[in-house]
Design a protein around this motif. Structure first.
Motif, PDB file in Angstrom:
ATOM      1  N   ASP A 293     -57.864  -7.414 -14.412  1.00 18.87           N
ATOM      2  CA  ASP A 293     -58.070  -7.065 -15.813  1.00 18.87           C
ATOM      3  C   ASP A 293     -59.285  -6.149 -15.948  1.00 18.87           C
ATOM      4  OD1 ASP A 293     -55.984  -8.710 -16.352  1.00 18.87           O
ATOM      5  OD2 ASP A 293     -57.140 -10.271 -17.371  1.00 18.87           O
ATOM      6  N   ALA A 294     -59.189  -5.216 -16.882  1.00 21.60           N
ATOM      7  CA  ALA A 294     -60.290  -4.265 -17.063  1.00 21.60           C
ATOM      8  C   ALA A 294     -60.233  -3.670 -18.453  1.00 21.60           C
ATOM      9  CB  ALA A 294     -60.234  -3.155 -16.020  1.00 21.60           C
ATOM     10  N   GLY A 295     -61.391  -3.214 -18.924  1.00 21.17           N
ATOM     11  CA  GLY A 295     -61.452  -2.596 -20.235  1.00 21.17           C
ATOM     12  C   GLY A 295     -61.326  -1.092 -20.199  1.00 21.17           C
ATOM     13  N   GLU A 296     -61.862  -0.473 -19.137  1.00 23.48           N
ATOM     14  CA  GLU A 296     -61.854   0.976 -19.006  1.00 23.48           C
ATOM     15  C   GLU A 296     -61.618   1.331 -17.548  1.00 23.48           C
ATOM     16  OE1 GLU A 296     -62.111   2.910 -21.624  1.00 23.48           O
ATOM     17  OE2 GLU A 296     -62.662   1.334 -23.047  1.00 23.48           O
ATOM     18  N   GLY A 297     -61.354   2.631 -17.276  1.00 21.02           N
ATOM     19  CA  GLY A 297     -61.146   3.037 -15.899  1.00 21.02           C
ATOM     20  C   GLY A 297     -61.309   4.526 -15.709  1.00 21.02           C
ATOM     21  N   ALA A 298     -61.327   4.926 -14.443  1.00 22.81           N
ATOM     22  CA  ALA A 298     -61.347   6.325 -14.027  1.00 22.81           C
ATOM     23  C   ALA A 298     -60.726   6.382 -12.644  1.00 22.81           C
ATOM     24  CB  ALA A 298     -62.768   6.888 -14.016  1.00 22.81           C
ATOM     25  N   ALA A 358     -73.600  -4.996 -24.275  1.00 23.93           N
ATOM     26  CA  ALA A 358     -74.046  -4.092 -23.221  1.00 23.93           C
ATOM     27  C   ALA A 358     -73.026  -4.070 -22.091  1.00 23.93           C
ATOM     28  CB  ALA A 358     -75.416  -4.518 -22.708  1.00 23.93           C
ATOM     29  N   VAL A 359     -71.876  -3.441 -22.313  1.00 23.53           N
ATOM     30  CA  VAL A 359     -70.816  -3.372 -21.312  1.00 23.53           C
ATOM     31  C   VAL A 359     -70.458  -1.912 -21.082  1.00 23.53           C
ATOM     32  CG1 VAL A 359     -69.883  -5.627 -21.917  1.00 23.53           C
ATOM     33  CG2 VAL A 359     -68.982  -3.586 -23.036  1.00 23.53           C
ATOM     34  N   PHE A 360     -69.908  -1.622 -19.899  1.00 19.45           N
ATOM     35  CA  PHE A 360     -69.475  -0.272 -19.589  1.00 19.45           C
ATOM     36  C   PHE A 360     -68.158   0.016 -20.302  1.00 19.45           C
ATOM     37  CE2 PHE A 360     -71.882  -0.938 -15.432  1.00 19.45           C
ATOM     38  CZ  PHE A 360     -72.994  -0.250 -15.895  1.00 19.45           C
ATOM     39  N   THR A 361     -68.197   0.990 -21.205  1.00 16.03           N
ATOM     40  CA  THR A 361     -67.006   1.351 -21.965  1.00 16.03           C
ATOM     41  C   THR A 361     -66.539   2.772 -21.676  1.00 16.03           C
ATOM     42  OG1 THR A 361     -68.312   2.085 -23.869  1.00 16.03           O
ATOM     43  CG2 THR A 361     -67.644  -0.229 -23.823  1.00 16.03           C
ATOM     44  N   SER A 362     -67.200   3.473 -20.751  1.00 15.68           N
ATOM     45  CA  SER A 362     -66.766   4.810 -20.349  1.00 15.68           C
ATOM     46  C   SER A 362     -67.056   4.992 -18.871  1.00 15.68           C
ATOM     47  CB  SER A 362     -67.484   5.889 -21.174  1.00 15.68           C
ATOM     48  OG  SER A 362     -68.892   5.803 -21.024  1.00 15.68           O
ATOM     49  N   LEU A 363     -66.151   5.651 -18.171  1.00 12.07           N
ATOM     50  CA  LEU A 363     -66.264   5.863 -16.733  1.00 12.07           C
ATOM     51  C   LEU A 363     -65.750   7.253 -16.383  1.00 12.07           C
ATOM     52  CD1 LEU A 363     -64.739   2.484 -15.487  1.00 12.07           C
ATOM     53  CD2 LEU A 363     -67.112   3.152 -15.119  1.00 12.07           C
ATOM     54  N   ASP A 364     -66.303   7.835 -15.314  1.00 14.19           N
ATOM     55  CA  ASP A 364     -65.719   9.047 -14.754  1.00 14.19           C
ATOM     56  C   ASP A 364     -66.146   9.154 -13.295  1.00 14.19           C
ATOM     57  OD1 ASP A 364     -64.062  11.239 -14.825  1.00 14.19           O
ATOM     58  OD2 ASP A 364     -65.576  12.621 -15.567  1.00 14.19           O
ATOM     59  N   THR A 365     -65.449  10.020 -12.556  1.00  8.35           N
ATOM     60  CA  THR A 365     -65.738  10.218 -11.149  1.00  8.35           C
ATOM     61  C   THR A 365     -65.890  11.707 -10.851  1.00  8.35           C
ATOM     62  OG1 THR A 365     -63.422  10.384 -10.465  1.00  8.35           O
ATOM     63  CG2 THR A 365     -64.385   8.175 -10.536  1.00  8.35           C
ATOM     64  N   GLY A 366     -66.674  12.014  -9.826  1.00 11.76           N
ATOM     65  CA  GLY A 366     -66.871  13.383  -9.382  1.00 11.76           C
ATOM     66  C   GLY A 366     -67.928  13.399  -8.294  1.00 11.76           C
ATOM     67  N   ASP A 367     -67.966  14.461  -7.512  1.00 10.65           N
ATOM     68  CA  ASP A 367     -68.911  14.553  -6.404  1.00 10.65           C
ATOM     69  C   ASP A 367     -70.224  15.159  -6.892  1.00 10.65           C
ATOM     70  OD1 ASP A 367     -70.202  14.711  -4.003  1.00 10.65           O
ATOM     71  OD2 ASP A 367     -68.828  16.150  -3.093  1.00 10.65           O
ATOM     72  N   VAL A 368     -71.161  14.305  -7.270  1.00 11.59           N
ATOM     73  CA  VAL A 368     -72.432  14.766  -7.830  1.00 11.59           C
ATOM     74  C   VAL A 368     -73.372  15.283  -6.745  1.00 11.59           C
ATOM     75  CG1 VAL A 368     -74.481  14.079  -9.152  1.00 11.59           C
ATOM     76  CG2 VAL A 368     -72.234  13.185  -9.785  1.00 11.59           C
ATOM     77  N   ASN A 369     -73.443  14.604  -5.616  1.00 14.42           N
ATOM     78  CA  ASN A 369     -74.421  14.979  -4.578  1.00 14.42           C
ATOM     79  C   ASN A 369     -73.860  15.918  -3.522  1.00 14.42           C
ATOM     80  OD1 ASN A 369     -72.781  13.217  -3.143  1.00 14.42           O
ATOM     81  ND2 ASN A 369     -74.229  11.513  -3.274  1.00 14.42           N
ATOM     82  N   GLY A 370     -72.601  16.315  -3.641  1.00 14.30           N
ATOM     83  CA  GLY A 370     -72.039  17.329  -2.763  1.00 14.30           C
ATOM     84  C   GLY A 370     -71.726  16.871  -1.359  1.00 14.30           C
ATOM     85  N   ASP A 371     -71.542  15.563  -1.158  1.00 14.53           N
ATOM     86  CA  ASP A 371     -71.278  15.062   0.193  1.00 14.53           C
ATOM     87  C   ASP A 371     -69.798  14.888   0.496  1.00 14.53           C
ATOM     88  OD1 ASP A 371     -70.668  12.868  -1.353  1.00 14.53           O
ATOM     89  OD2 ASP A 371     -72.023  11.479  -0.342  1.00 14.53           O
ATOM     90  N   GLY A 372     -68.925  15.260  -0.442  1.00 12.47           N
ATOM     91  CA  GLY A 372     -67.494  15.167  -0.213  1.00 12.47           C
ATOM     92  C   GLY A 372     -66.850  13.880  -0.693  1.00 12.47           C
ATOM     93  N   TYR A 373     -67.653  12.951  -1.209  1.00 12.12           N
ATOM     94  CA  TYR A 373     -67.127  11.688  -1.721  1.00 12.12           C
ATOM     95  C   TYR A 373     -67.308  11.642  -3.239  1.00 12.12           C
ATOM     96  CZ  TYR A 373     -67.575  10.371   3.187  1.00 12.12           C
ATOM     97  OH  TYR A 373     -67.484  10.327   4.554  1.00 12.12           O
ATOM     98  N   ALA A 374     -66.295  11.142  -3.938  1.00 13.62           N
ATOM     99  CA  ALA A 374     -66.410  11.010  -5.385  1.00 13.62           C
ATOM    100  C   ALA A 374     -67.424   9.928  -5.733  1.00 13.62           C
ATOM    101  CB  ALA A 374     -65.059  10.673  -5.999  1.00 13.62           C
ATOM    102  N   ASP A 375     -68.318  10.233  -6.648  1.00 14.84           N
ATOM    103  CA  ASP A 375     -69.284   9.285  -7.184  1.00 14.84           C
ATOM    104  C   ASP A 375     -68.795   8.784  -8.536  1.00 14.84           C
ATOM    105  OD1 ASP A 375     -71.038   9.956  -4.968  1.00 14.84           O
ATOM    106  OD2 ASP A 375     -71.478  11.808  -6.053  1.00 14.84           O
TER     107      ASP A 375
END
Length: 498
Positions: A293-298, A358-375
């Motif tokens: 179960d989850a409230g939000e996702g990415a 105080a819960v996480f209601t928004s999420l996203d992914t992307g490679d911020v540090n440029g190492d090839g892995y999604a953050d």
């Protein structure tokens, strides 16, 4: 000013809007709203190439952003608008801005109360002409879609998609009021498609789209199975797209809120998540796929194995309020392996919040540090108007060869970025990761939509090898797009398209 002495660039609005040439079919043109790399110069265009998958509405090689806002517009409380920021290719600088509402003669419909134009927005090249287009949901009289077409001049013309349908889920509770939009290649033909109508026989709108908005075809989107006999009804909450089984075809993940009870204890809140696998012969719902179960996702590839992973803000059971769970994708689909990171994980800063707001209601992914892995970035705004005052934060978590962990985690507080303290700004309502300057590192977009009395703001933080940085950040205020006195714009209160 930003905490720590880093400067914030406050963008000024050019007086008035310039209407593009070309007749009544054109919408209000982008206008200069900041200093930075000159737009459209030969040198800038030649040197730039937008990263694969990034929105580029004007084809100049610099990634762009669209912020969906569910706030008020002239002539319509909750009428909705879309704020577009065209990248300059210089850090998080913005070259031009654009403000879209149904009051524009070039956009179908007209401003009205609770139309919520643009609350859901996605960016894809829907007609295959090389320019990114913007699809936006609207609820004027009934749910439908409007596509705003990209061009060398930016988003220029718009049309309504004919024949859209709404969701049909037998155990859902009035889904028409919460229709959701997702984009991806769900049939594997190489053309972006749209999904708008869970459980509908024509909820899949196949690309490429004609300039009159007509899709190349339609298809069925199965309704998710009832998660358990105890779920009598539910509210449709969200829809995600990504390739969770590595077959090159996008899948769908749907979120519901089952039997909502405002008095229920945290551990008893039931928010079921459903998985629909895309394919050349249509969607199927595999047996045996287990997603918590989850409230939000990415969705993003946080372990770099070439298969997308599902990142969740879990709900119920033993989940903490500030945890992030990764359900790793595999050739057999998602669910075989999971990881949960929370404030008790080594390297994660901050303490576990004790109140339910105080819960996480928004999420996203992307490679911020440029190492090839999604953050991963997760936003925790005080989104409930009845919520307790407190800090509003965004957590950054780094991906790696073993998946998500606390190593290199960073915490950003809205107060440190100049957001109105105490929870009135809704800092973190929407988060996005996109490489605005093409340097190979995704930049962080955080919206703080505010209210009727607090101005909406979008913060753009550059990506670095150490994660997002407040140094060199750009601050876009709601007045950058519309300065109507007393208008509750709620900029970025919807989705971020990038």
């Amino acid at each position: 000013m930003i905490g720590g002495g880093a400067a914030v660039v406050v963008l000024a609005v050019a007086a008035g809007l310039v209407i593009a040439d070309g007749g009544p079919d054109d919408i209000a043109a982008p206008y200069g709203c900041a200093t930075g790399a000159p737009h459209g110069t030969a040198s800038a265009a030649a040197a730039a190439s937008a990263p694969e998958g990034a929105a580029d509405f004007d084809g100049d090689g610099h990634p762009d952003l669209a912020l969906g806002s569910g706030g008020s517009v002239a002539g319509g409380s909750g009428g909705g608008s879309v704020e577009v920021a065209y990248g300059a290719g210089d850090g998080t600088g913005i070259a031009r801005c654009q403000y879209l509402t149904q009051d524009d003669a070039g956009i179908p419909g007209e401003n009205r109360d609770e139309a919520f134009f643009g609350t859901d927005v996605v960016a894809r090249d829907l007609d295959g002409d090389g320019y990114t287009d913007l699809a936006a949901s609207v609820f004027d009289w009934k749910p439908s879609l409007i596509i705003v077409w990209g061009s060398e001049d930016g988003l220029k013309r718009a049309t309504r998609v004919p024949g859209t349908d709404v969701s049909h889920v037998a155990w859902d509770n009035d889904p028409i009021l919460d229709e959701q939009l997702a984009a991806g290649d769900f049939d594997g033909d190489g053309h972006p498609d749209l999904v708008f109508g869970l459980g509908s026989d024509k909820g899949l709108l196949k690309g490429p789209f004609g300039r009159d908005g007509t899709p190349a075809g339609t298809g069925r989107v199965p309704a998710p199975r009832r998660p358990s006999p105890e779920v009598a009804n539910a509210n449709y909450g969200d829809l995600l797209a990504g390739d969770l089984d590595g077959d090159g075809i996008d899948d769908l993940v749907a979120f519901h809120t089952a039997d909502p009870d405002p008095e229920a204890p945290w551990a008893e809140l039931n928010r079921p998540v459903s998985y629909l696998r895309g394919g050349r012969d249509g969607f199927i719902q595999p047996e045996g796929t287990s997603i918590p179960d989850a409230g939000e996702g990415a969705i993003g590839d946080v372990d770099g194995d070439g298969v997308d992973d599902l990142v969740l803000s879990p709900r119920g059971g033993d989940a903490s309020r500030s945890s992030v769970t990764v359900v790793y994708g595999s050739r057999g689909g998602p669910g075989a392996r999971t990881t949960t990171v929370d404030r008790d994980t080594s390297g994660v800063p901050g303490e576990e919040p004790q109140d339910v707001d105080a819960v996480f209601t928004s999420l996203d992914t992307g490679d911020v540090n440029g190492d090839g892995y999604a953050d991963v970035v997760a936003g925790a705004p005080r989104w409930d108007v009845y919520g307790e005052p407190g800090p509003e934060q965004v957590l950054f978590l780094a991906g790696g060869p073993d998946g998500l962990s606390g190593e290199g985690a960073r915490l950003f507080d809205g107060a440190d970025l100049g957001a109105v303290p105490g929870g009135d700004a809704d800092f973190g309502s929407a988060v996005g990761l996109t490489d605005l300057d093409g340097d190979g590192r995704a930049d962080l977009v955080v919206t703080a939509p505010g209210s009727d009395t607090v101005d909406g703001v979008a913060h753009l933080l550059p990506g670095t090898a150490d994660g997002p940085s407040v140094a060199g950040a750009t601050r876009l205020s709601g007045d950058t797009f519309d300065d109507t006195e007393g208008l509750g714009l709620l900029m970025g209160g919807g989705e971020v398209a990038h």
